[in-house]
Write a protein that holds these residues in place. Structure first.
Motif, PDB file in Angstrom:
ATOM      1  N   ALA A  53     -20.842 104.765  30.681  1.00 50.83           N
ATOM      2  CA  ALA A  53     -19.887 105.866  30.531  1.00 50.83           C
ATOM      3  C   ALA A  53     -18.910 105.827  31.691  1.00 50.83           C
ATOM      4  CB  ALA A  53     -20.612 107.213  30.487  1.00 50.83           C
ATOM      5  N   ILE A  54     -17.696 106.303  31.437  1.00 50.58           N
ATOM      6  CA  ILE A  54     -16.668 106.371  32.468  1.00 50.58           C
ATOM      7  C   ILE A  54     -16.617 107.784  33.040  1.00 50.58           C
ATOM      8  CG2 ILE A  54     -14.198 106.182  32.967  1.00 50.58           C
ATOM      9  CD1 ILE A  54     -13.964 104.156  30.756  1.00 50.58           C
ATOM     10  N   ALA A  55     -16.643 107.863  34.355  1.00 51.09           N
ATOM     11  CA  ALA A  55     -16.405 109.131  35.057  1.00 51.09           C
ATOM     12  C   ALA A  55     -14.982 109.081  35.586  1.00 51.09           C
ATOM     13  CB  ALA A  55     -17.412 109.321  36.183  1.00 51.09           C
ATOM     14  N   LYS A  56     -14.056 109.686  34.853  1.00 52.79           N
ATOM     15  CA  LYS A  56     -12.638 109.581  35.184  1.00 52.79           C
ATOM     16  C   LYS A  56     -12.280 110.471  36.374  1.00 52.79           C
ATOM     17  CE  LYS A  56     -10.917 108.094  30.684  1.00 52.79           C
ATOM     18  NZ  LYS A  56      -9.948 108.327  29.584  1.00 52.79           N
ATOM     19  N   GLY A  57     -11.542 109.884  37.305  1.00 52.31           N
ATOM     20  CA  GLY A  57     -11.065 110.624  38.464  1.00 52.31           C
ATOM     21  C   GLY A  57     -12.137 111.045  39.436  1.00 52.31           C
ATOM     22  N   VAL A  58     -13.361 110.484  39.298  1.00 48.27           N
ATOM     23  CA  VAL A  58     -14.487 110.964  40.088  1.00 48.27           C
ATOM     24  C   VAL A  58     -14.327 110.676  41.578  1.00 48.27           C
ATOM     25  CG1 VAL A  58     -15.894 108.867  39.871  1.00 48.27           C
ATOM     26  CG2 VAL A  58     -17.018 111.089  40.086  1.00 48.27           C
ATOM     27  N   ARG A  59     -13.513 109.700  41.921  1.00 45.67           N
ATOM     28  CA  ARG A  59     -13.343 109.348  43.335  1.00 45.67           C
ATOM     29  C   ARG A  59     -12.237 110.149  44.012  1.00 45.67           C
ATOM     30  NH1 ARG A  59     -12.161 103.586  42.081  1.00 45.67           N
ATOM     31  NH2 ARG A  59     -11.447 103.444  44.246  1.00 45.67           N
ATOM     32  N   LYS A  60     -11.599 111.025  43.259  1.00 50.49           N
ATOM     33  CA  LYS A  60     -10.590 111.900  43.857  1.00 50.49           C
ATOM     34  C   LYS A  60     -11.270 113.087  44.538  1.00 50.49           C
ATOM     35  CE  LYS A  60      -6.901 110.943  40.498  1.00 50.49           C
ATOM     36  NZ  LYS A  60      -6.009 111.548  39.462  1.00 50.49           N
ATOM     37  N   PRO A  61     -10.770 113.537  45.671  1.00 53.66           N
ATOM     38  CA  PRO A  61     -11.378 114.693  46.357  1.00 53.66           C
ATOM     39  C   PRO A  61     -11.396 115.948  45.497  1.00 53.66           C
ATOM     40  CG  PRO A  61      -9.832 113.561  47.805  1.00 53.66           C
ATOM     41  CD  PRO A  61      -9.650 112.960  46.447  1.00 53.66           C
ATOM     42  N   THR A  62     -10.451 116.063  44.564  1.00 54.02           N
ATOM     43  CA  THR A  62     -10.351 117.267  43.737  1.00 54.02           C
ATOM     44  C   THR A  62     -11.124 117.160  42.420  1.00 54.02           C
ATOM     45  OG1 THR A  62      -8.307 116.392  42.772  1.00 54.02           O
ATOM     46  CG2 THR A  62      -8.096 117.867  44.687  1.00 54.02           C
ATOM     47  N   SER A  63     -11.891 116.090  42.230  1.00 54.33           N
ATOM     48  CA  SER A  63     -12.586 115.885  40.961  1.00 54.33           C
ATOM     49  C   SER A  63     -13.600 116.982  40.685  1.00 54.33           C
ATOM     50  CB  SER A  63     -13.300 114.527  40.977  1.00 54.33           C
ATOM     51  OG  SER A  63     -14.149 114.388  39.858  1.00 54.33           O
ATOM     52  N   ARG A  64     -13.643 117.429  39.436  1.00 50.13           N
ATOM     53  CA  ARG A  64     -14.642 118.422  39.033  1.00 50.13           C
ATOM     54  C   ARG A  64     -16.037 117.803  38.980  1.00 50.13           C
ATOM     55  NH1 ARG A  64     -14.768 119.832  34.301  1.00 50.13           N
ATOM     56  NH2 ARG A  64     -13.380 118.285  33.363  1.00 50.13           N
ATOM     57  N   LEU A  65     -16.099 116.503  38.735  1.00 50.84           N
ATOM     58  CA  LEU A  65     -17.393 115.834  38.676  1.00 50.84           C
ATOM     59  C   LEU A  65     -17.932 115.587  40.073  1.00 50.84           C
ATOM     60  CD1 LEU A  65     -16.624 113.206  35.883  1.00 50.84           C
ATOM     61  CD2 LEU A  65     -17.702 115.448  35.637  1.00 50.84           C
ATOM     62  N   GLY A  66     -17.043 115.155  40.975  1.00 53.63           N
ATOM     63  CA  GLY A  66     -17.404 114.990  42.378  1.00 53.63           C
ATOM     64  C   GLY A  66     -18.697 114.223  42.585  1.00 53.63           C
ATOM     65  N   GLY A  67     -19.560 114.777  43.455  1.00 44.21           N
ATOM     66  CA  GLY A  67     -20.821 114.118  43.773  1.00 44.21           C
ATOM     67  C   GLY A  67     -21.887 114.293  42.721  1.00 44.21           C
ATOM     68  N   GLY A  68     -21.526 114.909  41.602  1.00 41.88           N
ATOM     69  CA  GLY A  68     -22.523 115.157  40.562  1.00 41.88           C
ATOM     70  C   GLY A  68     -23.040 113.914  39.892  1.00 41.88           C
ATOM     71  N   VAL A  69     -22.281 112.812  39.954  1.00 41.31           N
ATOM     72  CA  VAL A  69     -22.724 111.586  39.306  1.00 41.31           C
ATOM     73  C   VAL A  69     -23.236 110.571  40.336  1.00 41.31           C
ATOM     74  CG1 VAL A  69     -21.341 111.803  37.228  1.00 41.31           C
ATOM     75  CG2 VAL A  69     -20.320 110.785  39.260  1.00 41.31           C
ATOM     76  N   GLU A  70     -23.777 111.052  41.427  1.00 38.49           N
ATOM     77  CA  GLU A  70     -24.385 110.198  42.441  1.00 38.49           C
ATOM     78  C   GLU A  70     -25.739 109.683  41.940  1.00 38.49           C
ATOM     79  OE1 GLU A  70     -23.071 109.186  45.490  1.00 38.49           O
ATOM     80  OE2 GLU A  70     -21.309 109.996  44.472  1.00 38.49           O
ATOM     81  N   PRO A  71     -26.217 108.571  42.521  1.00 36.37           N
ATOM     82  CA  PRO A  71     -27.534 108.048  42.144  1.00 36.37           C
ATOM     83  C   PRO A  71     -28.663 108.927  42.665  1.00 36.37           C
ATOM     84  CG  PRO A  71     -26.635 106.807  43.971  1.00 36.37           C
ATOM     85  CD  PRO A  71     -25.548 107.743  43.518  1.00 36.37           C
TER      86      PRO A  71
END
Length: 249
Positions: A38-56
């Motif tokens: 799956a793609i986490a779009k924009g996850v590496r941006k500081p303003t991402s809503r996903l942010g650190g939620g998709v960490e291992p």
């Protein structure tokens, strides 16, 4: 164009790589879906809503939009997080290694709940402070057994005779198991190493944590299982050398 379907999945991240300037492609493992990307779009941006939620090292409740090639992550909620193992380099190295083993043993979109449970069990052990090397050896043997490639530990591969206590043995990488000296192929394998490998198979790893295991048999078991895993996958897992470097005395 048909509307894209929304789905949810409880999954863990087993590997990831960067895509473009801000996205990541995640390899995910789910008990009910198997392995998928799956793609986490924009996850590496500081303003991402996903942010650190998709960490291992976290079990995630994911909301997804199905795509032609990859799904897209739209929301994520952490259900369980293994924070302790993240803070210890040795534990993190073993956690990545076990994740790679399970990822490689799982086919795309083919549920493998036993392997998923094995991965989470290994992370639980590392989180609790179990010895890193012991968890790695337990996970290797458990994965080999689950894949139907577990080594023969009770009788000689050639003659079928059970070894006696203290008998000198050989380890056969190709056949995956022990041999008596009368049918010797492979390197030396002590009776202490055989007892340790049998214990890894027969007892819950929580029961082995309290044992003061001597280093020599652990090295023999590590060498034997390393060869068995190499044969199973046709190549050594990429994370193995880093784990060995981190765990070296």
């Amino acid at each position: 164009m048909p509307a894209r379907q929304s789905t949810t999945s409880l999954a863990v991240v087993t590997s990831r790589f960067r895509l473009g300037e801000a996205d990541r492609v995640l390899t995910l493992l789910s008990a009910t879906r198997g392995k998928f990307k799956a793609i986490a779009k924009g996850v590496r941006k500081p303003t991402s809503r996903l942010g650190g939620g998709v960490e291992p090292f976290a079990e995630l409740d994911l909301a997804l939009i199905t795509g032609r090639t990859f799904d897209t992550v739209t929301q994520v909620r952490s259900v369980r997080v293994w924070l302790g193992l993240r803070s210890r380099l040795g534990s993190a190295a073993v956690a990545w290694y076990v994740a790679e083993l399970v990822e490689r043993a799982t086919s795309d979109e083919q549920p493998e709940p036993e392997l998923y449970a094995l991965l989470l069990h290994a992370w639980d052990l590392l989180e609790s402070g179990a010895p890193d090397a012991l968890v790695a050896r337990w996970a290797e043997l458990a994965l080999l057994d689950a894949a139907g490639q577990g080594p023969e530990l009770d009788v000689c591969l050639e003659c079928g005779r059970a070894p006696v206590a203290g008998e000198a043995l050989r380890w056969d990488d190709e056949g995956a198991g022990i041999r008596c000296l009368s049918h010797a192929i492979g390197g030396a394998f002590s009776s202490d190493a055989l007892r340790l490998m049998r214990a890894l198979r027969r007892f819950a790893p929580e029961e082995l944590v309290a044992l003061n295991l001597p280093p020599a048999p652990q090295r023999e078991v590590s060498w034997a299982l390393r060869g068995a895993v190499h044969i199973l996958f046709g190549a050594e897992p990429k994370s193995r050398s880093f784990m060995d470097e981190v765990l070296a005395p």
